[in-house]
Design a protein around this motif. Structure first.
Motif, short mmCIF file in Angstrom:
data_model
loop_
_atom_site.label_atom_id
_atom_site.label_comp_id
_atom_site.label_asym_id
_atom_site.label_seq_id
_atom_site.Cartn_x
_atom_site.Cartn_y
_atom_site.Cartn_z
N GLU A 21 5.00 -24.58 34.97
CA GLU A 21 4.09 -23.81 35.83
C GLU A 21 4.74 -22.48 36.17
O GLU A 21 5.92 -22.44 36.52
CB GLU A 21 3.76 -24.58 37.11
N LEU A 22 3.95 -21.43 36.11
CA LEU A 22 4.49 -20.10 36.41
C LEU A 22 3.44 -19.30 37.20
O LEU A 22 2.31 -19.14 36.76
CB LEU A 22 4.83 -19.36 35.11
N PHE A 41 8.08 -19.69 26.11
CA PHE A 41 7.48 -20.55 27.15
C PHE A 41 6.61 -21.62 26.48
O PHE A 41 5.41 -21.72 26.72
CB PHE A 41 6.65 -19.70 28.12
N LEU A 44 4.69 -24.30 28.85
CA LEU A 44 3.88 -23.79 29.97
C LEU A 44 2.47 -24.38 29.94
O LEU A 44 1.77 -24.27 28.94
CB LEU A 44 3.82 -22.26 29.90
N LEU A 47 -0.55 -21.14 34.29
CA LEU A 47 -0.11 -19.75 34.45
C LEU A 47 -1.06 -19.03 35.39
O LEU A 47 -2.28 -19.05 35.18
CB LEU A 47 -0.06 -19.04 33.09
N LEU A 63 0.85 -19.57 23.76
CA LEU A 63 1.14 -20.61 24.76
C LEU A 63 0.32 -21.85 24.41
O LEU A 63 -0.72 -22.13 25.01
CB LEU A 63 0.80 -20.11 26.16
N LEU A 66 -0.82 -24.41 27.20
CA LEU A 66 -1.45 -23.90 28.41
C LEU A 66 -2.82 -24.53 28.62
O LEU A 66 -3.67 -24.50 27.73
CB LEU A 66 -1.57 -22.37 28.34
#
Length: 237
Positions: A21-22, A41, A44, A47, A63, A66
């Motif tokens: 998680e970012l 990443f 991930l 986001l 990603l 994601l």
């Protein structure tokens, strides 16, 4: 703080591959492009880039894992085709507060086959006639638009659902356990009541015996006094 520095700060000495998680909300993109994110990443899943000044997604890295992407309050109007190329497994996308005006702007999302929830709050597109019907027709894979399905049923909160499930799972055994405890308490209580009644009966009997003993003692004392008076009378005679 610019986006690149913010991402380095969020890493906290971890490698990009360790990040699931970012959140870089309210950081700044110098040229309206994604900065500091790379293909490294790989893990991930969530986001969030809210209010960072994005006007393009052209530099978004690949990603593959994601699932949720928050892009609200930016300046995006197009380049959404990048999402299906770089984030093919998205299930939730928030584009509210961007400069999306026409259905053609969101047409590129057709290739996001796993997309279930799309938010376009506060975008000019929402003022179009038959906006909701048109978006659902254009993106048949989408179940929830702006938080509601085609029948105006609100999208469930995943966290609340988890809590409800936990509550239901725990309620059964707990309820049964409490019921059994109540039954045992009732049995103990009834037995305790009988014991108390027995104690009261014993106490009453003891009191009665003491009262009788006291009466008998007083009677014996009176008899002795009477005998003493009789003896005195005899001596006088």
């Amino acid at each position: 703080m610019d986006m690149k520095k913010r991402i380095n700060l969020e890493l906290r000495n971890r490698s990009p591959a360790e990040i699931a998680e970012l959140v870089v909300d309210n950081s700044r993109s110098a040229d309206g492009e994604v900065e500091g994110l790379t293909d490294a990443f790989t893990e991930l899943e969530f986001l969030s880039m809210v209010n960072v000044g994005l006007s393009s997604l052209a530099k978004l890295p690949s990603l593959p894992k994601l699932r949720k992407l928050e892009l609200s309050d930016n300046n995006l109007s197009g380049s959404l085709e990048t999402l299906s190329e770089k984030c093919p497994n998205l299930t939730y996308l928030n584009l509210s507060g961007n400069k999306i005006k026409e259905l053609s702007n969101v047409e590129a999302l057709q290739n996001l086959k796993s997309l279930q929830s799309l938010d376009l709050f506060n975008c000019e597109i929402t003022s179009l006639e038959d906006y909701r019907e048109s978006v659902f027709e254009l993106l048949p894979q989408v179940t929830y638009l702006d938080g509601f399905d085609q029948e105006d049923n609100e999208a469930p909160d995943s966290e609340a659902e988890d809590e409800d499930e936990d509550g239901e799972d725990g309620a059964g055994p707990t309820g049964e356990y409490d019921e059994e405890d109540d039954e045992e308490e009732d049995e103990d209580g009834s037995e305790g009541g009988e014991d108390e009644e027995d104690d009261e009966d014993d106490y009453a009997e003891e009191e009665e015996e003491e009262d009788q003993a006291g009466v008998q003692g007083q009677k014996r004392k009176r008899d002795a006094d009477d005998e003493g008076e009789d003896d005195d009378d005899d001596e006088d005679d």
